[in-house]
Design a protein around this motif. Structure first.
Motif, short mmCIF file in Angstrom:
data_model
loop_
_atom_site.label_atom_id
_atom_site.label_comp_id
_atom_site.label_asym_id
_atom_site.label_seq_id
_atom_site.Cartn_x
_atom_site.Cartn_y
_atom_site.Cartn_z
N LEU A 319 -30.18 -36.35 89.85
CA LEU A 319 -28.82 -35.96 89.47
C LEU A 319 -28.40 -34.69 90.19
CD1 LEU A 319 -28.77 -36.69 85.63
CD2 LEU A 319 -27.88 -38.08 87.50
N GLY A 320 -29.16 -34.35 91.22
CA GLY A 320 -28.90 -33.11 91.95
C GLY A 320 -27.52 -33.09 92.58
N TYR A 321 -27.03 -34.25 92.98
CA TYR A 321 -25.73 -34.27 93.65
C TYR A 321 -24.63 -33.73 92.75
CZ TYR A 321 -24.90 -38.34 90.74
OH TYR A 321 -24.75 -39.16 89.68
N ALA A 322 -24.86 -33.75 91.45
CA ALA A 322 -23.83 -33.27 90.52
C ALA A 322 -24.12 -31.85 90.05
CB ALA A 322 -23.76 -34.21 89.33
N GLY A 323 -25.06 -31.19 90.67
CA GLY A 323 -25.34 -29.80 90.30
C GLY A 323 -26.19 -29.65 89.05
N ILE A 324 -26.72 -30.78 88.57
CA ILE A 324 -27.55 -30.73 87.36
C ILE A 324 -28.87 -30.00 87.68
CG2 ILE A 324 -28.86 -32.15 85.72
CD1 ILE A 324 -25.80 -32.15 85.32
N GLU A 325 -29.29 -29.23 86.72
CA GLU A 325 -30.55 -28.51 86.95
C GLU A 325 -31.69 -29.32 86.34
OE1 GLU A 325 -30.18 -24.50 85.62
OE2 GLU A 325 -31.74 -23.75 86.94
N TYR A 326 -31.90 -29.16 85.04
CA TYR A 326 -32.95 -29.94 84.38
C TYR A 326 -32.29 -30.96 83.46
CZ TYR A 326 -36.03 -26.21 85.97
OH TYR A 326 -36.71 -25.32 86.73
N PHE A 327 -32.94 -32.06 83.20
CA PHE A 327 -32.47 -33.00 82.19
C PHE A 327 -33.68 -33.77 81.65
CE2 PHE A 327 -32.41 -36.98 84.77
CZ PHE A 327 -32.52 -36.45 86.05
N THR A 328 -33.45 -34.63 80.69
CA THR A 328 -34.56 -35.37 80.10
C THR A 328 -34.38 -36.85 80.40
OG1 THR A 328 -33.35 -35.52 78.04
CG2 THR A 328 -34.92 -33.73 78.24
N PRO A 329 -34.86 -37.28 81.54
CA PRO A 329 -34.70 -38.70 81.89
C PRO A 329 -35.40 -39.58 80.86
CG PRO A 329 -36.16 -37.61 83.46
CD PRO A 329 -35.63 -36.55 82.57
N ILE A 330 -34.85 -40.76 80.65
CA ILE A 330 -35.43 -41.70 79.69
C ILE A 330 -36.30 -42.68 80.46
CG2 ILE A 330 -34.90 -43.55 78.07
CD1 ILE A 330 -32.39 -42.02 77.31
N LEU A 331 -37.46 -42.94 79.92
CA LEU A 331 -38.42 -43.81 80.60
C LEU A 331 -37.82 -45.17 80.89
CD1 LEU A 331 -41.72 -43.09 78.62
CD2 LEU A 331 -41.23 -42.47 80.99
N ASN A 332 -38.08 -45.66 82.10
CA ASN A 332 -37.70 -47.02 82.47
C ASN A 332 -38.84 -47.92 82.01
OD1 ASN A 332 -36.45 -49.18 83.68
ND2 ASN A 332 -37.06 -48.64 85.76
N THR A 333 -38.85 -48.20 80.72
CA THR A 333 -39.98 -48.94 80.15
C THR A 333 -40.16 -50.27 80.85
OG1 THR A 333 -38.46 -49.72 78.47
CG2 THR A 333 -39.95 -47.94 77.84
#
Lengths: 397, 342, 322
Positions: A319-333
């Motif tokens: 999500l770097g293109y949007a300037g996001i720093e950290y986030f909590t991605p959800i597992l692609n189970t």
């Protein structure tokens, strides 16, 4: 002999599919390769092509009907042909009482179809639509088993009462890819124990490395040597070092995969899809770069074949293109790890010799399933990724 | 003052009061007085109608206004149209609605179209009284219910009262109306008694009546079928089902507003119509409701009608022919069963 | 009965010419396609309509047939309004919603041309009942063709008028053909007039080409009706100049013999000659009437052509009286 159109199996985990819409109706002439319908699995939607020239003799599974993979959803043949021959699964060995068996099977198809068709009154349908209720979950008590206004209203009450505890109706009120995503994301959170670790990597050397490489390799680099490519390579190398992270866990089954297939989450208009870099461990940086570029543009133009959209063993979401720093991605189970990538940040830092230098930092977020992996291992894995990124020459080998 | 009188007497009273109010009102028909020109009878009627509905009127208003006709439905019905077009307010009696074939042209091609064809210059203030309905062992040619047939013709209004009060008020309204109004009397209702005001009053044509308010299910009825619906409603009340019963009162032009509003409330509709089942008032209501209230429907619309047969003579068969509560429960079960709270 | 004086003769001659010119023009225009639907022309039978209606006022009623233009004109309907009606225009007598077969003007006592053969009998009886009930001395003339005489309404209507002694005069225009079938084939009775015996009322057969005879016979019948002496059947033997409707090949018409001789008679010319001979009309007067009539019809056509078509909303109007 008529030929069946089968519900395709798109990837390891797909067990059943939903017919989203038919583009041909019974009696229509079709040519081999014509798109006859769209199906969806939990992960994706897929156009199904006619397996041969002929007439669409029969549709076995109506729109929104679900059926296991490799089962017939329709059949194509000549007008004079009997549908029954095609619809009777060929693998079924003729039994002693084969005659009876066959008749049962022939009549089974339409009966299934009836079961799958939902009867609902106009007012009930309207209320369900207004409230975003997926009425396929409602049991009809009206005549002919149809869902009535009372059924919808009762359903609303029951759901309200139970909503705090468990919402078993993820995706209701949504359709197509959105519904698939909703269900998957919801299930992911429901069925795993997700923990996210954050840390940053110093990517100043990597950026220098990248500039050098591009300058020196020039034309020989047909794909763009993007951050994504470099990241993918770093992740592949780290996964080789930590095979426990290249695993899946679902339905009581824990599998550590030998091959590494990296899913790259890509936002498209309809939502999110995850094209897969197959066998990423055996691809050089250059091949990887080419592969990723093709995949991403293919994903955005919807031209990827379905097998390139399934089967990942670890996923990267940027999500770097949007300037996001950290986030909590959800597992692609059922995968047990996903790496979230933020935007590179420039910071002033002390160098080894205590001088103030400009440093480029890449925020990374690793979500892992604590059911099968502990925090220490995951932390080491993330650190390993950082090591590769911070020592870019390692990426070459 | 209100007192109890029969359906028949209520109709008689309406004619009496209308004739008293307006000299242009005349009655004509076969034996509406009876015994015309019989010297020893003079102004005394021999019959006063085959059922006695016009009894006493010739004595009061004379044979000039209560005119016995030969058995010439085409002749006197057409004459009634002509007299209406030229300023009288005739009230012809068609003895049984089954005889409509004899005089259909005078209503279908002449009376109903005159105003339109003449660019609005004509008025046809004509009230045709006729009787209908099975249940009197009158067999196939004297028992039909053909209000729907007439109701499908532009320029004609059709009313079917279900009780003495409405009968009197509707007949007065019909005679006041400047159009052709077909007034249908169910012969099996002639004897029912109810409180009816003595004074002159009218009941609005074109307005249905909610006889019992309810929230779960709407039943629309025509004429005598009201009593079937009330029986059904009563039985369902025990099961916790709240039925709304609407008496259509006017078959043409029928009251779309009242019925559609009711269906919007209940979502479920049963129509009980004693007519034969095809192209009748029930199917018309059904189609309009399906069109205009589709999104409010909570089940199929059920039309409970007579079968597609003539009216049989044998009493047991005739009883099978007429819609009743059992038939409603049987044919509309899928619309009722899930409403039961028990 | 009013004697045929100069004023009446001029009126009759004017109406005869108006009818002939009106129908000749409609015949001409119809082929151009300007007039929709179908028309049944009255030309040739002028002596009947005018000879009868000469005795009527606006308070008397007539019922007509689908060959009704002549009755309309003779009953005093406006030529412009009639032509506009046939053109289907908003200014028509019936706002363009009736057309040729349903021209009516109740204000003029014209209860409508009628598309149903035999449809007029009971209506005329009803109007007669009304006249009697209201104790007026107004009469009703029921025009009908030889074809209508075989409808059931003939019997029921005349029987009712007879038993109730209603002021209704049943005028049969026997033009020898019901559509394309001869009266001699259709009717068991040799004449229509003789059927009056069955109803015990007077029945007279006259030469419908002879205005004087029609005028006299009708006058007597109408007088009796006004006096409350009941109905009469008058059968006028006549002939239609054109076919049953426009476009009729008229193959059934005789090329020679008595029928052809009748066909060659022109009731208007016969009346002109006789009226001038009897000094009821001058030649100059007759010429002037003829010229004016041509102008009046030309004006009516102009009026119709220049009139607007009905507003779309008119479709829904006049179904019910408010």
């Amino acid at each position: 002999m008529a030929t069946n159109i089968l519900m395709p199996k798109l990837g390891l985990t797909m067990t059943e599919g939903t017919v989203e819409s038919w583009y041909k109706k019974e009696g229509d002439a079709v040519k081999k390769g014509d798109i006859v319908c769209t199906i969806s699995s939990e992960k994706l939607t897929h156009d199904v092509e006619a397996p041969e020239d002929g007439i669409l003799l029969k549709i076995f599974v109506e729109e929104l009907g679900q059926i296991p993979c490799k089962e017939p959803i329709g059949c194509i043949g000549e007008l004079s042909e009997k549908v029954a021959e095609a619809s009777a699964p060929a693998k079924e060995p003729a039994l002693t009482e084969g005659q009876i068996q066959r008749e049962v099977q022939v009549t089974a198809s339409p009966r299934n179809k009836e079961v799958e068709r939902i009867f609902i009154t106009p007012i009930a349908r309207k209320i369900a639509a207004e409230r975003g209720i997926d009425y396929s979950e409602i049991t009809g008590t009206g005549g002919n088993g149809r869902i009535t206004r009372h059924d919808v209203e009762n359903f609303v009450l029951t759901v309200k009462a139970a909503s705090a505890a468990t919402n078993t109706n993820a995706g209701q009120g949504l359709s197509g890819m959105r519904k698939v995503i909703a269900k998957r994301m919801h299930n992911s959170l429901q069925q795993t124990a997700q923990v996210t670790l954050h840390r940053k990597a110093n990517v100043s050397p990597l950026m220098t490395f990248r500039t050098d490489m591009k300058a020196k390799l020039g034309d020989r680099l047909s794909g763009q040597l993007s951050i994504n490519t470099l990241l993918a390579r770093a992740v592949v190398l780290a996964l080789k070092d930590f095979p426990e992270m290249n695993a899946s866990y679902a339905n009581g089954e824990h599998v550590v995969h030998e091959d590494i297939h990296i899913g790259m989450a890509v936002a498209v208009d309809e939502g999110l899809i995850v094209p897969v870099v197959k066998d990423a461990a055996n691809k050089t940086l250059t091949k990887l770069a080419e592969n990723i570029t093709t995949l991403i543009s293919g994903a955005r133009s919807h031209t990827l074949s379905s097998d390139l959209l399934t089967g990942s063993t670890f996923t990267i979401s940027n999500l770097g293109y949007a300037g996001i720093e950290y986030f909590t991605p959800i597992l692609n189970t059922p995968e047990i790890g996903i790496l979230g990538v933020g935007a590179i940040d420039r910071k002033l830092a002390f160098s080894g010799n205590k001088e103030i230098v400009e440093q480029q930092e890449l925020p990374l977020s690793l979500t892992f399933d604590h059911q099968v992996v502990d925090g220490a291992l995951a932390a080491e894995f993330l650190q390993c990724i950082c090591t590769y990124l911070e020592n870019p020459y390692l990426l070459l080998f | 003052m209100t007192r109890k009188i029969t359906f028949m007497k209520a109709i008689n009273e309406a004619m009496d009061q209308s004739m008293e109010r307006d000299e242009r009102v005349i009655l004509l028909g076969e034996d509406v007085a009876g015994g015309a020109t019989i010297e020893h009878l003079g102004n005394e009627g021999a019959w006063g109608g085959v059922f006695g509905v016009t009894k006493g009127l010739v004595e009061k208003y004379g044979r000039e206004r209560v005119i016995d006709t030969p058995i010439s439905e085409m002749g006197y019905m057409g004459a009634a149209v002509g007299a209406a077009a030229t300023g009288l307010r005739p009230v012809p009696e068609l003895m049984f609605n089954d005889f409509i074939g004899f005089c259909f042209d005078t209503l279908l091609a002449q009376g109903s179209k005159m105003r339109y064809m003449f660019g609005g210059k004509a008025k046809i203030p004509l009230t045709v009284r006729t009787c209908h309905g099975a249940g009197a062992s009158a067999a196939a040619q004297h028992s039909g219910s053909y209000y729907g047939l007439l109701g499908s013709i532009p320029g004609i209004k059709v009313v079917v009262p279900s009780n003495p009060y409405d009968a009197k008020g509707l007949l007065n309204a019909a005679i006041e109306d400047d159009n052709i109004v077909m007034f249908f009397e169910d012969k099996t209702l002639y004897g029912i008694k109810e409180e009816v005001p003595e004074e002159y009053y009218t009941v609005e044509i074109g307005k249905a009546k909610v006889k019992k308010a309810g929230s779960d299910l709407t039943i629309v009825t025509i004429g005598k079928m009201l009593y079937v619906a009330l029986e059904v409603a009563e039985k369902l009340e025990a099961d916790g089902v709240d039925v709304e019963v609407i008496d259509l009162v006017t078959v043409a032009p029928w009251d779309q507003e009242t019925i559609i509003n009711s269906v919007k409330k209940t979502g479920r509709l049963i129509i009980i119509d004693e007519a034969n089942p095809h192209n009748n008032t029930a199917t018309d209501i059904s189609s309009v409701v399906a069109d205009k209230a589709f999104d409010y429907l909570d089940g199929p619309i059920k039309c409970i009608c007579a079968p597609n047969t003539p009216v049989p003579f044998a009493s047991n068969l005739e009883q099978l022919y007429i819609p009743n509560a059992d038939k409603v429960f049987d044919l509309a079960d899928e619309l009722i069963a899930d409403l039961k709270k028990s | 009965m009013q004697n045929l004086d100069m004023k009446k003769a001029a009126w009759i001659y004017e109406k005869m010419n108006d009818i002939r010119n009106f129908e000749d023009e409609v015949h001409r225009i119809f082929t151009s396609g300007e007039i929709p639907g179908f028309v049944h022309l009255y030309a040739g039978e002028e002596a009947v309509a005018t000879g009868v209606c000469a005795h009527l006022t606006d308070a008397d009623y007539i019922t007509s047939t689908h060959r009704g233009h002549g009755h309309c004109i003779a009953k005093g309907c406006d030529l412009n309004g009639m032509m506009a009606e046939i053109y289907g225009k908003e200014t028509g007598l019936c706002k363009g919603k009736g057309g040729s077969m349903h021209i009516a003007d109740i204000d003029k006592g014209m209860l409508g041309a009628n598309g149903m053969v035999g449809g007029g009998f009971p209506i005329a009886v009803g109007a007669g009942l009304r006249n009697k009930y209201l104790k007026t001395d107004n009469v009703v003339v029921c025009f009908f063709g030889d074809g209508a005489a075989n409808e059931g309404t003939f019997h029921e209507g005349i029987n009712l008028a007879a038993i109730w002694k209603l002021p209704v005069i049943f005028v049969c225009e026997n033009n020898l053909f019901a559509e394309a079938t001869p009266q001699s084939y259709s009717s068991a009775s040799k004449t229509i007039a003789q059927r009056s015996l069955a109803y015990d009322i007077p029945g007279i057969s006259v030469d419908g080409m002879d205005l004087m005879e029609v005028y006299k016979t009708a006058g007597e019948a109408i007088d009796r009706a006004r006096k409350g002496e009941g109905p009469t059947i008058i059968e006028c033997l006549t002939y239609r100049k054109y076919g049953h409707f426009e476009g009729d090949e008229q193959k059934y018409k005789a090329k020679e013999g008595p029928e052809k001789e009748r066909a060659d008679l022109d009731c208007i010319q016969l009346f002109r000659k006789e009226a001038i001979a009897l000094k009821l009309l001058t030649k100059e007067q007759a010429d002037e009437i003829e010229a004016n009539s041509v102008k009046a019809i030309a004006k009516a056509i102009q009026f119709a052509q220049g009139s607007p078509i009905p507003r779309p909303e008119a479709l829904y109007e006049d179904v019910y009286a408010d």
